[in-house]
Motif scaffolding. Structure first.
Motif, PDB file in Angstrom:
ATOM      1  N   ASP A 259       2.680  13.129   2.849  1.00  0.00           N
ATOM      2  CA  ASP A 259       2.070  13.098   4.106  1.00  0.00           C
ATOM      3  C   ASP A 259       0.516  13.576   3.912  1.00  0.00           C
ATOM      4  N   GLN A 260       0.448  14.548   3.007  1.00  0.00           N
ATOM      5  CA  GLN A 260      -0.915  15.240   2.759  1.00  0.00           C
ATOM      6  C   GLN A 260      -2.191  14.239   2.026  1.00  0.00           C
ATOM      7  N   VAL A 261      -1.378  13.472   1.167  1.00  0.00           N
ATOM      8  CA  VAL A 261      -2.057  12.453   0.725  1.00  0.00           C
ATOM      9  C   VAL A 261      -2.694  11.369   1.553  1.00  0.00           C
ATOM     10  N   ALA A 262      -1.742  11.024   2.284  1.00  0.00           N
ATOM     11  CA  ALA A 262      -1.941   9.899   3.223  1.00  0.00           C
ATOM     12  C   ALA A 262      -3.022  10.435   4.154  1.00  0.00           C
ATOM     13  N   GLU A 263      -2.991  11.697   4.583  1.00  0.00           N
ATOM     14  CA  GLU A 263      -3.989  12.475   5.904  1.00  0.00           C
ATOM     15  C   GLU A 263      -5.353  12.574   5.135  1.00  0.00           C
ATOM     16  N   ASN A 264      -5.255  12.819   3.829  1.00  0.00           N
ATOM     17  CA  ASN A 264      -6.556  12.909   3.235  1.00  0.00           C
ATOM     18  C   ASN A 264      -7.275  11.619   3.331  1.00  0.00           C
ATOM     19  N   TYR A 265      -6.524  10.390   2.874  1.00  0.00           N
ATOM     20  CA  TYR A 265      -7.313   9.126   3.005  1.00  0.00           C
ATOM     21  C   TYR A 265      -7.509   8.847   4.607  1.00  0.00           C
ATOM     22  N   SER A 271     -13.040   6.723   1.775  1.00  0.00           N
ATOM     23  CA  SER A 271     -12.178   6.544   1.013  1.00  0.00           C
ATOM     24  C   SER A 271     -11.611   5.209   0.632  1.00  0.00           C
ATOM     25  N   GLY A 272     -12.245   4.007   1.445  1.00  0.00           N
ATOM     26  CA  GLY A 272     -12.038   2.864   0.924  1.00  0.00           C
ATOM     27  C   GLY A 272     -10.722   2.089   1.807  1.00  0.00           C
ATOM     28  N   ARG A 273      -9.859   1.261   1.215  1.00  0.00           N
ATOM     29  CA  ARG A 273      -8.872   0.567   1.698  1.00  0.00           C
ATOM     30  C   ARG A 273      -7.868   1.256   2.465  1.00  0.00           C
ATOM     31  N   ALA A 339     -14.989  -4.956   6.180  1.00  0.00           N
ATOM     32  CA  ALA A 339     -14.568  -6.157   5.316  1.00  0.00           C
ATOM     33  C   ALA A 339     -15.055  -5.830   3.977  1.00  0.00           C
ATOM     34  N   SER A 340     -16.209  -4.877   3.563  1.00  0.00           N
ATOM     35  CA  SER A 340     -16.500  -4.555   2.414  1.00  0.00           C
ATOM     36  C   SER A 340     -15.651  -3.970   1.457  1.00  0.00           C
ATOM     37  N   ASP A 341     -14.567  -2.927   2.025  1.00  0.00           N
ATOM     38  CA  ASP A 341     -13.649  -2.431   1.395  1.00  0.00           C
ATOM     39  C   ASP A 341     -12.540  -3.108   1.082  1.00  0.00           C
ATOM     40  N   ALA A 494     -10.414 -20.657   3.924  1.00  0.00           N
ATOM     41  CA  ALA A 494     -11.845 -20.542   3.354  1.00  0.00           C
ATOM     42  C   ALA A 494     -12.051 -19.278   2.440  1.00  0.00           C
ATOM     43  N   ALA A 495     -11.537 -18.255   2.912  1.00  0.00           N
ATOM     44  CA  ALA A 495     -11.964 -17.123   2.332  1.00  0.00           C
ATOM     45  C   ALA A 495     -11.008 -16.409   1.251  1.00  0.00           C
ATOM     46  N   GLY A 496      -9.885 -16.868   1.261  1.00  0.00           N
ATOM     47  CA  GLY A 496      -8.781 -16.284   0.375  1.00  0.00           C
ATOM     48  C   GLY A 496      -8.036 -15.023   0.951  1.00  0.00           C
ATOM     49  N   LEU A 497      -7.073 -14.561   0.161  1.00  0.00           N
ATOM     50  CA  LEU A 497      -6.520 -13.354   0.749  1.00  0.00           C
ATOM     51  C   LEU A 497      -6.346 -12.246  -0.356  1.00  0.00           C
ATOM     52  N   PRO A 498      -6.724 -11.065   0.006  1.00  0.00           N
ATOM     53  CA  PRO A 498      -6.563  -9.808  -1.335  1.00  0.00           C
ATOM     54  C   PRO A 498      -5.041  -9.875  -1.369  1.00  0.00           C
ATOM     55  N   LEU A 499      -4.665  -9.668  -2.723  1.00  0.00           N
ATOM     56  CA  LEU A 499      -3.089  -9.450  -3.045  1.00  0.00           C
ATOM     57  C   LEU A 499      -2.805  -8.088  -3.301  1.00  0.00           C
ATOM     58  N   LEU A 500      -3.152  -7.653  -4.496  1.00  0.00           N
ATOM     59  CA  LEU A 500      -2.578  -6.331  -4.977  1.00  0.00           C
ATOM     60  C   LEU A 500      -3.244  -5.099  -4.682  1.00  0.00           C
ATOM     61  N   ALA A 501      -3.089  -4.007  -4.155  1.00  0.00           N
ATOM     62  CA  ALA A 501      -3.898  -2.986  -4.047  1.00  0.00           C
ATOM     63  C   ALA A 501      -4.715  -2.419  -5.321  1.00  0.00           C
ATOM     64  N   PRO A 502      -5.912  -1.969  -5.011  1.00  0.00           N
ATOM     65  CA  PRO A 502      -6.700  -1.665  -6.487  1.00  0.00           C
ATOM     66  C   PRO A 502      -6.033  -0.256  -7.003  1.00  0.00           C
TER      67      PRO A 502
END
Length: 502
Positions: A259-265, A271-273, A339-341, A494-502
């Protein structure tokens, strides 16, 4: 009271309160408690017992912080968490179709005891219904580094629990009136993604004939990101990111650290996605047991022999916004960063803006995010399965309602009380915007009928899907409100779909 005999012992159930023709049994162990020597290991067989086990109460839930309406909460003393529940209208020799339900909850919360998963209505339509608990959070999906010479700690332990439950169903369900050759496994959100993973896993092959996915979530991780999450959680728990270090942390300490890690994001816009919805756990693809993510595996023909029915809601992410579990995006600059993230081209927000004239920036964001994580991902799973030769049906839930002075959308989870036929349970009225109308009860009747027909015959009652093919619309009017949602699929093609988390 009715008694049924299993290989590990006799179990007793009672008539369901809503239908005396259905017997319900709760808290049957399908595997041993996954703690002590079994912690972070593959599930082990449950111990046998003497006499008759009274199965009148749900079993303990998996370690989690959530407290859900009408559901039990986890206590650190609870360890015997791998149990299942059965609703049956029959008995030995009846050979009824079986529906096994895997609950959702972002892979970190939820249980089989949630009121919306009561199987009475579906059992009344001739199904044997099974719901189950499985390991969640770090216990179920955290990566545990291996140690030399020790029994390995596999990734995706929560999926292995589900497979153990399906093996139990294969071996035992005939005693409860079920046909082990006609098993449908179904789930919603992370439960639906679990089912999609099971379709891609060799260890689950042959354990089910059909699958139902409601709002599958685009949440699989790669091994590198799973290892990074382990390092973050271990640091938050104050232990080394090693097997011995993680074992030394109690389940509660790992829940709190997660929960703490999730709250940090959540609190860090840079912090990105994960900032937007910090769900830090999910199935790890590219490892032993799950070599490919479900979408890639479906496209390659994995699970082609399984009949598939898919549903998603039209406005998935509005629920997450309503309960405050996702970030707000209220400016054009924030939308561009979002969108960029997520590696989305600028053409996608522009296309949604054209499709949603007058919408706020936050509404555009919720629509984009909901389709990326749930709607488009679910639709592509269905279409990939169909292109690979699998029998496939696709549907969309669009029912809306004005309730309590504000609009209740066709949001995440709203379709599940209808599919289970539990729209009169007051615990689900927040999802629906209040008590059901006559039209709502009619919709629930049509959806439970479709589930029952699909589980029994593989045909829910509408044409099979193909790429860009037929979509069944679920609304309080049989075909109302559906066509305008199709337009939102074109920008993704047209845009595609991101799959796996980086």
């Amino acid at each position: 009271m009715r008694v049924f005999t299993t290989r590990t012992g006799a179990v007793a159930g009672r008539p369901a309160p809503r239908d005396p023709g259905v017997v319900v049994l709760r808290g049957i162990p399908y595997a041993a408690a996954p703690f002590g020597a079994g912690r972070f290991r593959a599930p082990r067989p449950a111990a046998s017992w003497d006499g008759v086990r009274d199965c009148d109460e749900f079993g303990p839930v998996a370690p989690q912080a959530a407290e859900l309406p009408g559901s039990p909460v986890w206590s650190p003393a609870d360890e015997d968490i791998l149990s299942l529940n059965i609703w049956t209208p029959g008995g030995s020799g009846d050979a009824l179709p079986v529906l096994v339900w895997i609950h959702g909850g972002a892979f970190v919360f939820g249980s089989s005891a949630q009121p919306d998963f009561d199987g009475t209505a579906l059992a009344g339509r001739g199904l044997v219904v099974v719901t189950l608990n499985y390991r969640l959070g770090f216990e179920g999906f955290g990566h545990v580094p291996s140690t030399g010479g020790a029994e390995p700690c596999p990734d995706n332990r929560g999926l292995l629990d589900q497979i153990a439950a399906l093996r139990w169903v294969r071996d035992e369900i005939a005693a409860f009136g079920g046909d082990p050759g006609r098993v449908t496994v179904a789930g919603q959100s992370s439960g639906a993604t679990s089912v999609a993973c099971l379709m891609a896993m060799e260890a689950a092959r042959g354990l089910f004939r059909r699958a139902v996915l409601h709002s599958a979530v685009n949440a699989c991780a790669i091994p590198e990101s799973a290892a990074l999450t382990t390092a973050e959680v271990a640091a938050a728990a104050g232990v080394p990111a090693t097997h011995d270090g993680l074992v030394s942390a109690s389940p509660k300490e790992l829940v709190d650290a997660s929960d703490q890690v999730a709250e940090n994001y959540r609190s860090d816009p840079g912090s990105g996605r994960r900032h937007y919805d910090p769900a830090i756990y999910g199935p790890v693809a590219g490892v032993s047991g799950l070599p490919l993510d479900p979408l890639t595996a479906c496209g390659a023909g994995a699970g082609r022999e399984v009949d598939l029915m898919v549903c998603h809601t039209a406005e998935e992410y509005w629920l997450l916004d309503a309960v405050g579990s996702c970030a707000k995006v209220t400016t054009e600059e924030q939308l561009a960063v979002f969108a960029s993230d997520h590696r989305l081209p600028g053409s996608l927000p522009a296309a949604y803006r054209a499709l949603m004239p007058g919408a706020s920036v936050n509404e555009l964001y919720l629509a984009l995010y909901g389709d990326m994580l749930f709607g488009e991902y679910s639709s592509r799973l269905a279409e990939s399965h169909a292109r690979a030769g699998g029998r496939t049906y696709l549907s969309r839930f669009v029912r809306q309602r004005d309730g309590r002075g504000e609009r209740v959308r066709a949001w995440h989870c709203a379709d599940i009380p209808f599919a289970f036929g539990n729209v009169d349970d007051e615990n689900v009225h927040f999802l629906m915007g209040g008590p059901p109308s006559a039209a709502d009860r009619d919709l629930a009747g049509r959806m439970t009928h479709a589930w029952a027909e699909f589980a029994a015959t593989g045909d829910p009652g509408w044409p099979q899907a193909s790429s860009g093919g037929a979509v069944r619309i679920w609304d309080t009017s049989p075909e109302g409100g559906g066509s305008r949602w199709d337009a939102f699929r074109a920008p993704w093609r047209a845009a595609g779909l991101p799959l796996l988390a980086p």
